[in-house]
Design a protein around this motif. Structure first.
Motif, short mmCIF file in Angstrom:
data_model
loop_
_atom_site.label_atom_id
_atom_site.label_comp_id
_atom_site.label_asym_id
_atom_site.label_seq_id
_atom_site.Cartn_x
_atom_site.Cartn_y
_atom_site.Cartn_z
N MET A 245 47.16 46.46 72.11
CA MET A 245 47.30 47.51 73.10
C MET A 245 48.56 48.21 73.20
N MET A 246 48.23 49.18 72.54
CA MET A 246 49.73 49.90 72.39
C MET A 246 50.00 51.13 73.55
N GLY A 247 51.06 50.86 74.07
CA GLY A 247 51.71 51.80 75.01
C GLY A 247 52.28 53.30 74.38
N ALA A 248 52.11 54.07 75.26
CA ALA A 248 52.31 55.42 74.78
C ALA A 248 54.22 55.46 74.47
N PRO A 249 54.29 56.03 73.32
CA PRO A 249 55.82 56.23 72.85
C PRO A 249 56.48 56.87 73.95
N ALA A 250 57.66 56.23 74.22
CA ALA A 250 58.64 56.81 75.23
C ALA A 250 58.91 58.20 74.95
N LEU A 251 59.01 59.04 75.97
CA LEU A 251 59.26 60.52 75.64
C LEU A 251 60.65 60.62 75.99
N MET A 252 61.42 61.35 75.07
CA MET A 252 62.91 61.71 75.30
C MET A 252 62.89 63.15 75.90
N ALA A 253 63.34 63.16 77.30
CA ALA A 253 63.36 64.55 77.92
C ALA A 253 64.35 64.69 78.72
N GLN A 254 64.99 65.72 78.90
CA GLN A 254 66.01 66.10 79.86
C GLN A 254 65.15 67.17 80.93
N ARG A 255 65.11 66.92 81.98
CA ARG A 255 64.51 67.76 82.99
C ARG A 255 65.56 68.18 84.07
N THR A 256 65.90 69.29 84.38
CA THR A 256 66.54 69.91 85.43
C THR A 256 66.06 70.60 86.17
N ALA A 257 66.46 70.51 87.68
CA ALA A 257 65.79 71.50 88.64
C ALA A 257 67.06 72.24 89.44
N GLU B 280 63.04 71.97 81.13
CA GLU B 280 62.85 70.67 80.14
C GLU B 280 63.26 70.96 78.76
N ILE B 281 64.00 70.10 78.25
CA ILE B 281 64.28 69.95 76.92
C ILE B 281 63.70 68.51 76.24
N LEU B 282 62.68 68.75 75.28
CA LEU B 282 62.16 67.85 74.76
C LEU B 282 62.89 67.30 73.70
N GLN B 283 63.00 66.20 73.11
CA GLN B 283 64.00 65.49 72.23
C GLN B 283 63.23 64.60 71.43
N GLY B 284 61.83 64.62 71.42
CA GLY B 284 61.04 63.84 70.49
C GLY B 284 60.57 62.63 71.08
N SER B 285 59.97 61.74 70.58
CA SER B 285 59.35 60.37 71.13
C SER B 285 60.17 59.39 70.68
N LYS B 286 60.14 58.16 71.20
CA LYS B 286 60.86 56.97 70.54
C LYS B 286 59.83 55.86 70.48
N GLY B 287 60.10 54.81 70.95
CA GLY B 287 59.51 53.48 70.58
C GLY B 287 58.33 53.25 71.72
N ARG B 288 57.65 52.21 71.42
CA ARG B 288 56.49 51.48 72.34
C ARG B 288 56.31 50.05 72.30
N LEU B 289 55.80 49.66 73.48
CA LEU B 289 55.41 48.45 73.62
C LEU B 289 53.73 48.07 72.91
N ILE B 290 53.67 47.14 71.99
CA ILE B 290 52.46 46.61 71.47
C ILE B 290 52.05 45.19 72.05
N THR B 291 51.12 45.06 72.59
CA THR B 291 50.75 43.53 73.11
C THR B 291 49.48 43.22 72.77
N PHE B 292 49.13 41.99 72.47
CA PHE B 292 47.78 41.26 72.39
C PHE B 292 47.59 40.13 73.35
N GLU B 293 46.19 40.21 74.00
CA GLU B 293 45.93 39.01 74.45
C GLU B 293 45.59 37.76 73.50
#
Length: 150
Positions: free
Chosen positions: A17-29, A38-51
């Motif tokens: 069961m793979m989580g979505a990769p963490a999105l690295m983003a800077q959002r400003t209002a 929004e400034i997108l800086q790519g994706s990073k890691g994710r959690l993978i689990t097994f029952e």
């Protein structure tokens, strides 16, 4: 079978069961401006689990408890390729690079052990102690897995 850096995690498990990769983003209002920037800086890691149902010819509760203690000692100490090999009942062969073992957590429903299999159905040994739960891994980067089933 699940292996992390060549070390097996014994038992019968679900598909990853793979989580979505963490999105690295800077959002400003800004005041007075509708919406956000929004400034997108790519994706990073994710959690993978097994029952998982952990068993491996543990003929006593202390033997299973010793294995669970070993898994606790591996938390944060085992890092490398997470490999999932098909078992006797099917499954897909897959690998995930740059993973860290985050541990095993027992199910807390009162029906998931630890208990002894007194029939030998799990692994041909009587008794064979087992417990249900989840194993978790953290994948530091998904960029290396573009060609896998990930």
């Amino acid at each position: 079978m699940i292996q992390i850096d060549g070390k097996p995690i014994y038992g019968l498990h679900s598909s990853p069961m793979m989580g979505a990769p963490a999105l690295m983003a800077q959002r400003t209002a800004y005041s007075g401006v509708i919406g956000e920037s929004e400034i997108l800086q790519g994706s990073k890691g994710r959690l993978i689990t097994f029952e998982i149902k952990i068993f491996h010819q543990f003929q006593s509760w202390p033997a299973l408890a010793g294995y669970l203690h070993l898994l606790d000692q591996m938390v944060g100490q085992v890092h490398g390729e997470l490999h999932v090999a098909p078992g006797p009942h099917g499954g897909l062969d897959d690998s995930f690079h740059n993973c860290t073992f985050e541990g095993f957590a027992r199910k807390q429903d009162g029906l998931s052990g630890p208990l002894a299999d007194m029939t030998g159905l799990l692994d041909g040994v009587t008794p064979s102690w087992w417990v249900d739960g989840y194993v978790a891994f953290y994948q530091l980067s998904v960029a290396d897995d573009a060609g896998s089933g990930a």
